[in-house]
Every structure is written in structure tokens, then in C-alpha cells.
Write an enzyme that holds these catalytic residues in place. Structure first.
Site, mmCIF file in Angstrom:
data_model
loop_
_atom_site.group_PDB
_atom_site.id
_atom_site.type_symbol
_atom_site.label_atom_id
_atom_site.label_comp_id
_atom_site.label_asym_id
_atom_site.label_seq_id
_atom_site.Cartn_x
_atom_site.Cartn_y
_atom_site.Cartn_z
ATOM 1 N N ARG A 243 18.987 50.502 -5.528
ATOM 2 C CA ARG A 243 18.501 51.226 -6.699
ATOM 3 C C ARG A 243 19.436 52.385 -6.974
ATOM 4 O O ARG A 243 19.999 52.977 -6.041
ATOM 5 C CB ARG A 243 17.120 51.844 -6.445
ATOM 6 C CG ARG A 243 15.942 50.940 -6.698
ATOM 7 C CD ARG A 243 15.726 50.671 -8.186
ATOM 8 N NE ARG A 243 14.605 49.789 -8.425
ATOM 9 C CZ ARG A 243 14.635 48.458 -8.388
ATOM 10 N NH1 ARG A 243 15.773 47.830 -8.120
ATOM 11 N NH2 ARG A 243 13.557 47.740 -8.658
ATOM 12 N N GLU A 272 20.614 54.404 -14.935
ATOM 13 C CA GLU A 272 21.066 53.212 -15.637
ATOM 14 C C GLU A 272 20.135 52.896 -16.826
ATOM 15 O O GLU A 272 18.965 53.256 -16.770
ATOM 16 C CB GLU A 272 21.139 52.011 -14.668
ATOM 17 C CG GLU A 272 19.801 51.568 -14.105
ATOM 18 C CD GLU A 272 19.939 50.437 -13.070
ATOM 19 O OE1 GLU A 272 20.692 50.573 -12.085
ATOM 20 O OE2 GLU A 272 19.255 49.414 -13.272
ATOM 21 N N HIS A 290 23.169 45.448 -12.826
ATOM 22 C CA HIS A 290 21.867 45.167 -12.187
ATOM 23 C C HIS A 290 21.507 43.676 -12.302
ATOM 24 O O HIS A 290 20.468 43.319 -12.875
ATOM 25 C CB HIS A 290 20.766 46.051 -12.807
ATOM 26 C CG HIS A 290 19.589 46.257 -11.896
ATOM 27 N ND1 HIS A 290 18.869 47.414 -11.860
ATOM 28 C CD2 HIS A 290 19.001 45.425 -10.994
ATOM 29 C CE1 HIS A 290 17.872 47.295 -10.976
ATOM 30 N NE2 HIS A 290 17.947 46.090 -10.438
HETATM 31 C C1 GLV Z 1 15.478 44.263 -8.745
HETATM 32 O O1 GLV Z 1 16.142 45.233 -8.754
HETATM 33 C C2 GLV Z 1 14.198 44.157 -8.127
HETATM 34 O O2 GLV Z 1 13.672 45.167 -7.621
HETATM 35 O O3 GLV Z 1 13.637 43.061 -8.138
#
Ligand code: GLV
Length: 340
Positions: A243, A272, A290
Site C-alpha cells: 500500500r 495514488e 496498482h
Molecule cells: C489490492 O491492493 C488489494 O488490497 O486487494
């Protein structure tokens, strides 16, 4: 005879049409297939009169939203991470929170290696060079990088995804795997992963490649900042799959520019989809938007799990992956259930 009104759910972002169709078998569905990025006020407006919400990880659900949406009973996140939820506030309000663990583990671990390989072997940096027309001859030291096989992999955060990465490193690449986690794994799990527990400082000092897969919380904020970067080897790489906010992106950009570490691979960013402008100007970083869980079967499995949680809770008061199971049957939940 009048038919009972069907529960109403809102799907906050665009999603596979088959998922929307599946939800329509059970619910009145408000969708957002146009994928408008709702403000908090728009989210609250769309949630009015809704009993369930399908979120994708970016929608903040906190005490204010819950108080403004008295009919809301369940919010299902299509993500394993749930730092967009204030879970204690949801529990206090009697609203079930669910996430999507398990189904993305192997796909995300694969991507950890994609990012690690691209970073250590300078794949994107060299491709940009080639595309720009700079490649005129071979040179012995052109885009010379770091080996992955046989190196030391340091994993911070050793949940399901960390363990899947460790297995790949140990069994596939003959790496020495060390990890740091809130709790040490049992001996059998450590053996299956070929991983040894070390302190954070030892990990930072000994790893050739540091991989971050720790969930985001106030406690994990800036797990890697200037002080931690200074402990890493000058030849080391850093990969953040977890994250934004786990790394201090400004400090990382400074370390990359000064080459106090060799390179980084980042799939997640502080704030982000904005990216720290300094990260966009340093060459020794691989940047992806991501996408660690982004394969068709995995995204479909994540969406199906979120949908199953909504259907399970709103039709039968059960859920496959609840974050606050104590809500089920609680007085606060009953109070919400009693509202039309
Ligand atoms: C992606 O970042 C998730 O948490 O599934």
C-alpha cells in the site's frame, strides 16, 4: 399478495457486467458502470436507502458515512486490503465489513516477482533507452543489474502473500529468504517457505532485495523511511506491493537519486493515483499503477467473492470473509435490519 421489497445495493465503481447481472438476481442494483469517481458527498447520496455496498478499496467508509446511511447493513470490499474501512466504527454501527482474501494470493506473488525481476534487471529503464533510439552498440556494462537467483530476499509482512513470495524465492530462485513480521511463523510454515525470522534491522542490512507486503495501518505508516533506506545495501532493491504510505516516497526518491540504494519497484504510492513527482524523474525505479492482482481470473474471483458476501449477508445473514463477524446477530445489526 404484495411481494417483499428486494434489498438495494450500490456498486460503487465499474465492474465486470456478469457480476452486476448476478447481483440483479437478488437485489435492486444501482451501478456506476460509467466509472464516475464519486466524492464523499456523492457516495453518501448514492448510498441513501441502500442495504449493501460493493466497494473496490478506495471508498472511505467511516463513522460519518455510516451515520448518514442508516439503512446500510454490509459493505463488501473487492480487495484484500481494507484500510478504506474504519472497521471499529462499522462494528459499533452494526455494519458488516468484508474483504477479499485468499483469491489473489498467487497472482499477487507472481507480480512481486515480475516487479523484482524488472527492477533488479533494469527491464523498463533499458526499454526506454532502446525506444528512445539510444542503442547503437553492445557494451559489457550496459544496464548491468543485480542477480535475483541465489541472492537474499527480505520480506516484510509474512501473511499469505508474503509466504507465496517466499516459496517462489526459495524453491524457484534458490534464494536465501529472511522475513520480519509482527509474529514469527510456526516452524512447519517457515520450513515450507524456506524462510527465517530476523529483526527488521538485520533484514534491511542483509537483504539484496527487500519486498514489502505488510498491510497498511497507522503502525505500518512509513515502515521504510530515510533511516531504514540508510540501513540497506547500496546494491539493494526495494519492492512495494502492499500500500502507499508504507514507504516514505519522498525519502525513497532521494535515496534513488543519490543511489544509496540501487533501484526500486513500486505498484502502490502515497496519495495514488498521484505519484510523487521526484519518482517520475529518477530512472532507477519501475512504476506500475496498482495492478498486482490484475489478471482476469483473479479480478473475477475477487469480484465474485465480494458479491457472494453481499448476497450471503443480505439473504441469509452469513458471509464468507467477514472482517467483523461479531456484527452478525448483534443488537446494532438488528437495529439496522429493522429499518426498511
Ligand atoms: C489490492 O491492493 C488489494 O488490497 O486487494
Amino acid at each position: 399478495m404484495t411481494q417483499a421489497r428486494r434489498p438495494k445495493v450500490v456498486v460503487c465503481r465499474a465492474i465486470f457486467p456478469a457480476i452486476i447481472e448476478g447481483l440483479r438476481q437478488h437485489f435492486e442494483v444501482v451501478d456506476n458502470q460509467a466509472d464516475v469517481m464519486w466524492t464523499r458527498e456523492q457516495l453518501v447520496a448514492h448510498l441513501q436507502g441502500c442495504h449493501g455496498a460493493f466497494t473496490t478499496g478506495g471508498e472511505r467508509i467511516d463513522a460519518g458515512v455510516l451515520a448518514a446511511c442508516p439503512q446500510l447493513r454490509v459493505v463488501a470490499n473487492m480487495a484484500v486490503g481494507y484500510n478504506n474501512f474504519d472497521v471499529p466504527a462499522m462494528t459499533a454501527a452494526g455494519v458488516l465489513a468484508t474483504n477479499a482474501p485468499g483469491v489473489l494470493t498467487e497472482t499477487t506473488a507472481d507480480f512481486g516477482f515480475a516487479l523484482l525481476m524488472a527492477t533488479a534487471r533494469r527491464v523498463t529503464e533499458s526499454e526506454h533507452y532502446l525506444r528512445a533510439g539510444h542503442w547503437t552498440r553492445w557494451r559489457y556494462d550496459m544496464f548491468i543489474g543485480a542477480d535475483v537467483h541465489g541472492s537474499t530476499l527480505g520480506i516484510i509482512g509474512m501473511g499469505r502473500i508474503g509466504q507465496a513470495i517466499a516459496r517462489r524465492g526459495h524453491h524457484g530462485f534458490g534464494m536465501r529468504v529472511v522475513y520480519h513480521n509482527r509474529s514469527k511463523l510456526d516452524a512447519a510454515t517457515e520450513a515450507a517457505c524456506g524462510a527465517s525470522y530476523v529483526s527488521k534491522a538485520e533484514l534491511l542490512q542483509s537483504a539484496d532485495h527487500v519486498m514489502l507486503v505488510v498491510p497498511y495501518s497507522a503502525e505500518s505508516h512509513h515502515t521504510i523511511g530515510a533511516a531504514e533506506l540508510a540501513q540497506m545495501k547500496p546494491s539493494a532493491t526495494l519492492i512495494n506491493l502492499a500500500r502507499g504510505g508504507i514507504v516514505d516516497d519522498a525519502a525513497l526518491a532521494a535515496a534513488l537519486r543519490a543511489q544509496t540504494i540501487a533501484a526500486a519497484g513500486l505498484d502502490v504510492f502515497e496519495g495514488e493515483p498521484k505519484v510523487h513527482p521526484d519518482l517520475l524523474t529518477v530512472p532507477n525505479v519501475v512504476l506500475t499503477p496498482h495492478i498486482a492482482s490484475a489478471t482476469t481470473p483473479t479480478r473475477m474471483a475477487m469480484a465474485s467473492l465480494a458479491a457472494d458476501n453481499l448476497v450471503g449477508y443480505l439473504t441469509a445473514r452469513q458471509a464468507k470473509t467477514p472482517l467483523n463477524p461479531e456484527v452478525i446477530g448483534s443488537a446494532a445489526a438488528q437495529e439496522r435490519m429493522a429499518r426498511a
